[in-house]
Scaffold this active site. Structure first.
Site, short mmCIF file in Angstrom:
data_model
loop_
_atom_site.label_atom_id
_atom_site.label_comp_id
_atom_site.label_asym_id
_atom_site.label_seq_id
_atom_site.Cartn_x
_atom_site.Cartn_y
_atom_site.Cartn_z
N ALA A 4 4.18 -19.72 -30.40
CA ALA A 4 3.87 -18.66 -29.44
C ALA A 4 4.54 -18.93 -28.10
CB ALA A 4 2.36 -18.55 -29.26
N THR A 5 4.69 -20.20 -27.76
CA THR A 5 5.35 -20.54 -26.49
C THR A 5 6.77 -19.97 -26.48
OG1 THR A 5 4.01 -22.52 -26.28
CG2 THR A 5 6.07 -22.49 -25.06
N ASN B 277 -8.00 -17.90 -24.23
CA ASN B 277 -8.20 -19.11 -25.02
C ASN B 277 -9.36 -19.97 -24.53
OD1 ASN B 277 -5.87 -19.00 -23.13
ND2 ASN B 277 -6.02 -21.21 -23.23
N GLN C 218 -5.02 -15.69 -29.62
CA GLN C 218 -6.44 -15.97 -29.87
C GLN C 218 -7.17 -14.76 -30.48
OE1 GLN C 218 -7.80 -18.91 -29.65
NE2 GLN C 218 -6.24 -20.02 -28.47
N SER D 153 0.72 -16.89 -33.34
CA SER D 153 0.99 -18.29 -33.68
C SER D 153 0.18 -18.68 -34.91
CB SER D 153 0.60 -19.18 -32.50
OG SER D 153 0.91 -20.52 -32.79
N ALA D 154 0.87 -19.12 -35.96
CA ALA D 154 0.19 -19.34 -37.25
C ALA D 154 -0.91 -20.41 -37.19
CB ALA D 154 1.22 -19.74 -38.31
N HIS D 155 -0.69 -21.44 -36.37
CA HIS D 155 -1.65 -22.55 -36.42
C HIS D 155 -3.00 -22.23 -35.79
CE1 HIS D 155 -1.52 -24.49 -32.29
NE2 HIS D 155 -0.42 -23.80 -32.20
N THR E 284 18.14 -21.84 -38.92
CA THR E 284 17.77 -21.82 -40.34
C THR E 284 16.29 -21.50 -40.50
OG1 THR E 284 19.47 -23.44 -40.79
CG2 THR E 284 17.75 -23.20 -42.46
N CYS F 69 -4.55 -29.72 -20.52
CA CYS F 69 -3.63 -30.63 -19.82
C CYS F 69 -4.40 -31.52 -18.85
CB CYS F 69 -2.59 -29.85 -19.04
SG CYS F 69 -1.93 -28.48 -19.92
#
Ligand code: PLP
Length: 399
Positions: free
Chosen positions: A71-72, A153, A181, A201-203, A239, A326
């Site tokens: 996503a970043t 988030n 989210q 974002s898949a994760h 790829t 962070c």
């Protein structure tokens, strides 16, 4: 017992997702762009995975969904392309975001600010939510892009993206939403909303790490950020991450299948958890439950540093977060708590619990017991809690 309550940071890969991905590492490992069997055997699974991703957000075939590394990357792509297209050329020079976007938006906006772009950071209200009318007030004829996240988030607050999209369409301004989210937690439909760009974002929905996507409406396609081969229709060279894309497709399918469960059963479990936590004196939650994703709680325990609470939880095998990923070494305060104007002592005490469809009642009961014990222990040794004056105002409603 090990209990994972940090699902807004990342999620376990669904075992069905893992099973679908596995053949693409040591058996079907061809580069889809090659001209032999190893390549062609990846084509059908890739197509199927892309169809599942399109279906998951109700994207029509004529629109584009481009796979990225995260996503970043998707967020950076939108901002930097808009900069190239509008700011450098002198057409427009203004971007509107909220002050509680993910760092991949805030830091990119600040970077563009240094290059001469004007950025407006919209404040959230006392419930931790962006008000759509404020977007209207700040749009000018120089505004190129509005970017407001679908769900936050930290708090899980769901922002009024439908109204914001309508305002942007009316004012002819491009609208991007970071829906990282939101997928799998609330219905996401790009056809019933006026959304030009949408980040995934898949994760975050039980898919693999290192795979994201950007949805682009037909006619609003961005210029590429990465130049090279002709992968992804030339929009994003590199790829193809075949296993990752297959995993993201399956994860999207599973997330949509489980959406009702998330919105009913997981919501119920979260609500029970929160009600019990709020029975502890001097605890505070910002966003009303019905205005949040079903899995998230950001709660403050007066007098207890978030990091101290995390330490106690971690010792008992429970993973949560201070909500400020962070900040682990600097004891920084939670940015959303700061943004709503909570006092510094409360902003330091926020803990985020984020559940998933794998969270069980037993895990929640165990966590409740550990939290209660931790609150007693930590308040017992907290000078700030002991010395809090009577009737001390928090800037938040007490529960
Ligand atoms: N946007 C939001 C709202 C997030 O919560 C996150 C991850 O924490 C991201 C973007 C970044 O996601 P990724 O890890 O795929 O770059």
């Amino acid at each position: 017992m090990k209990i994972y309550l940090d699902n807004n940071a990342t999620t376990i890969v669904d075992p069905y997702v893992f099973d679908e991905m596995e053949p693409f590492f040591v058996q079907k490992y061809g580069n889809p762009n090659s001209l032999h069997y190893f390549a062609s055997e990846t084509h059908a699974p890739l197509k199927e995975a892309m169809q599942k991703i399109y279906a998951g957000i109700h994207a029509p075939e004529e629109d584009s969904v481009v796979i990225t590394s995260c996503a970043t990357e998707s967020n950076n792509w939108v901002f930097k392309s808009i900069y190239n297209e509008y700011v450098i050329t002198g057409k427009k020079n203004h971007i509107i975001i909220s002050e509680v976007e993910h760092p991949s938006i805030i830091a990119t906006a600040k970077y563009l600010e240094n290059l001469g772009c004007n950025v407006t950071y919209l404040p959230i209200n006392h419930e931790g939510i962006i008000e759509a009318d404020m977007v209207r007030d700040y749009i000018t004829d120089k505004t190129a892009l509005v970017s407001i996240m679908w769900a936050n988030n930290e708090t899980g607050a769901i922002f009024p993206v439908q109204e914001i999209g309508d305002i942007c369409a009316e004012k002819d301004v491009l609208f991007h939403t970071d829906a990282v989210q939101a997928i799998g937690k609330t219905p996401v439909d790009v056809q019933s909303f006026n959304v030009d760009y949408l980040t995934m974002s898949a994760h975050k929905f039980h898919g693999p790490k290192g795979v994201g996507a950007l949805y682009m409406k037909k006619g609003k396609e961005l210029t590429p950020l990465l130049h090279g081969g002709s992968q992804m229709g030339g929009y994003r060279s590199g790829t193809l991450n075949v296993a990752g894309i297959v995993g993201m497709g399956k994860a999207m399918e599973q997330a949509i299948d489980a959406l009702d469960f998330e919105m009913s059963d997981i919501r119920e479990l979260r609500d029970h958890f929160e009600e019990e936590l709020l029975k502890i004196p001097d605890t505070f939650v910002v966003t009303p439950r019905e205005k949040r994703t079903p899995n998230t709680i950001l709660i403050s325990f007066r007098g207890i540093e978030g990091e101290s609470m995390l330490w106690d939880l971690n010792r008992s095998g429970i993973a949560a977060s201070t909500g400020s990923a962070c900040a682990s070494e600097d004891l920084e305060s939670n940015p959303v708590m700061e943004a709503i104007g909570a006092e510094a002592d409360l902003a330091h005490t926020a803990i985020r619990f984020s559940l998933s469809r794998y969270t069980t009642e037993e895990e929640i009961e165990f966590t409740l017991a550990v939290v209660k014990e931790a609150v007693d222990r930590l308040r017992g040794i907290s000078s700030s809690y002991a010395y809090a004056p009577e009737g001390h105002e928090s800037g938040l409603e007490a529960h």
